[in-house]
Design a protein around this motif. Structure first.
Motif, short mmCIF file in Angstrom:
data_model
loop_
_atom_site.label_atom_id
_atom_site.label_comp_id
_atom_site.label_asym_id
_atom_site.label_seq_id
_atom_site.Cartn_x
_atom_site.Cartn_y
_atom_site.Cartn_z
N LEU A 29 0.99 -1.55 -0.48
CA LEU A 29 -0.37 -0.23 0.15
C LEU A 29 0.92 1.19 0.07
N VAL A 30 0.73 2.21 -0.65
CA VAL A 30 1.50 3.95 -0.89
C VAL A 30 0.73 4.33 -0.97
N ASP A 31 1.35 5.62 0.04
CA ASP A 31 0.18 5.96 0.14
C ASP A 31 0.94 7.59 -0.58
N GLN A 32 -0.07 8.31 -0.40
CA GLN A 32 0.50 9.81 -2.11
C GLN A 32 0.98 9.65 -3.12
N GLY A 33 0.80 8.28 -4.11
CA GLY A 33 1.25 7.79 -5.82
C GLY A 33 0.98 8.91 -6.15
N GLU A 34 0.20 10.22 -6.25
CA GLU A 34 0.27 11.31 -7.16
C GLU A 34 1.81 11.75 -7.70
N LYS A 35 2.31 11.59 -6.34
CA LYS A 35 4.22 11.92 -5.98
C LYS A 35 5.23 11.22 -6.38
N LEU A 36 4.82 9.75 -7.34
CA LEU A 36 6.06 8.68 -7.52
C LEU A 36 5.89 9.29 -8.50
N GLN A 37 6.92 8.82 -8.83
CA GLN A 37 7.63 9.36 -10.57
C GLN A 37 7.09 7.91 -11.55
N GLU A 38 7.40 7.97 -12.71
CA GLU A 38 6.60 7.06 -13.69
C GLU A 38 7.49 5.64 -13.25
N GLU A 39 8.69 6.17 -13.30
CA GLU A 39 9.41 5.03 -13.52
C GLU A 39 8.76 3.82 -12.08
N ALA A 40 8.95 4.70 -10.88
CA ALA A 40 8.23 4.08 -9.49
C ALA A 40 6.47 3.44 -10.19
N LEU A 41 5.79 4.02 -10.71
CA LEU A 41 4.55 2.98 -10.76
C LEU A 41 5.18 2.02 -11.52
N GLU A 42 5.28 1.96 -12.91
CA GLU A 42 6.15 1.23 -13.18
C GLU A 42 6.94 0.05 -12.75
N ASP A 43 7.88 0.33 -11.52
CA ASP A 43 7.75 -1.08 -10.74
C ASP A 43 7.12 -1.78 -9.70
N LEU A 44 6.32 -0.93 -9.55
CA LEU A 44 5.05 -1.52 -8.87
C LEU A 44 3.75 -2.64 -9.64
N ALA A 45 3.76 -2.21 -11.03
CA ALA A 45 3.32 -2.90 -11.72
C ALA A 45 3.86 -3.68 -12.18
N ALA A 46 5.59 -4.48 -12.68
CA ALA A 46 5.92 -5.17 -12.86
C ALA A 46 6.09 -5.71 -11.40
N LEU A 47 6.11 -5.32 -10.69
CA LEU A 47 5.89 -6.48 -9.05
C LEU A 47 4.81 -7.67 -8.90
N MET A 48 3.69 -6.29 -9.60
CA MET A 48 2.44 -6.76 -9.60
C MET A 48 2.16 -8.43 -10.50
N GLY A 49 2.87 -8.36 -11.68
CA GLY A 49 3.09 -8.58 -12.54
C GLY A 49 4.24 -10.02 -12.89
N LYS A 50 4.96 -9.73 -11.81
CA LYS A 50 5.69 -10.73 -10.88
C LYS A 50 5.78 -11.71 -10.26
N ARG A 51 5.13 -11.23 -9.12
CA ARG A 51 5.09 -11.87 -7.87
C ARG A 51 3.57 -11.94 -7.78
N GLY A 52 2.29 -10.95 -8.37
CA GLY A 52 0.83 -11.22 -8.44
C GLY A 52 0.29 -10.98 -7.03
N ILE A 53 1.10 -9.69 -6.07
CA ILE A 53 0.74 -8.81 -5.27
C ILE A 53 0.58 -8.11 -5.35
N PRO A 54 -1.09 -7.56 -4.96
CA PRO A 54 -1.60 -6.97 -5.45
C PRO A 54 -1.10 -5.33 -4.28
N VAL A 55 -0.84 -4.38 -5.52
CA VAL A 55 -0.84 -2.60 -4.82
C VAL A 55 -1.73 -2.01 -4.87
N VAL A 56 -1.60 -1.27 -4.14
CA VAL A 56 -3.32 -0.72 -3.15
C VAL A 56 -2.22 1.18 -3.47
#
Length: 195
Positions: free
Chosen positions: A101-128
């Motif tokens: 769970l990542v709060d204040q997500g609008e402050k994340l750079q594009e690369e950080a959001l992409e890494d969260l998506a990649a983590l979901m894809g690789k591990r199947g762990i949901p990200v909020v």
């Protein structure tokens, strides 16, 4: 101290469902609506198995990974971005986490959001990712709405929930010898207007 309301119970139950389904979620609400406090509390509950962090302005992927590793109490949360990605990837499941769970997500750079998506894809762990309405546009701009398809709109307390919260504060925390009448008349109107 966190005071659980019917609204936050519903929010927690919704996050539980997405955690079980393994799906990404966007939690969107206005500033000062209580979503950060509720999200942090959810992350503090051991049985929820959720790593919670908030992020600073213009947060890089490296900084986000460091904060998540610290939230998981990793022994060595430092290093290069690729090292941090590997550490996070390698410790989520063994450490027993089922959601990030990542709060204040609008402050994340594009690369950080992409890494969260990649983590979901690789591990199947949901990200909020939680944030203000700017977050929705930010995620759309980087083309990741498909990774965070679910939307939870975090609103303000309705009149009934606010009344229940006031009663709970009076009964469980203040334990006043006489009723304060904060939930009626002009007192309630004043509190509702400025809270």
């Amino acid at each position: 101290e966190f005071i659980e309301t019917e609204y936050t119970k519903h929010y927690f139950k919704t996050l539980d469902n997405y955690r079980k389904m393994g799906q990404g979620v966007r939690v969107i609400g206005q500033r000062l609506s209580g979503k950060s406090k509720a999200s942090k509390r959810y992350g503090e509950l051991t049985e929820k198995k959720t790593a919670y962090t908030d992020v600073p302005a213009n947060c890089s992927s490296k900084r986000m990974h460091e904060r998540l590793l610290k939230a998981m109490r990793h022994a060595n949360p430092g290093g290069r971005r690729t090292d941090l990605q590997a550490k996070l990837d390698g410790c989520i499941i063994p450490f027993g986490y089922e959601m990030i769970l990542v709060d204040q997500g609008e402050k994340l750079q594009e690369e950080a959001l992409e890494d969260l998506a990649a983590l979901m894809g690789k591990r199947g762990i949901p990200v909020v990712v939680c944030g203000t309405p700017k977050l929705d546009q930010h995620i759309a701009d980087v083309g990741l709405l498909g990774w965070f398809p679910n939307l939870y709109s975090f609103g303000s307390l309705n009149s009934n929930d606010f009344t229940q919260t006031l009663k709970k504060i009076e009964d469980e925390y203040l334990r006043l010898p006489e009723p304060s009448n904060l939930t009626t008349g002009e007192n309630f109107q004043t509190l509702a207007m400025y809270t």
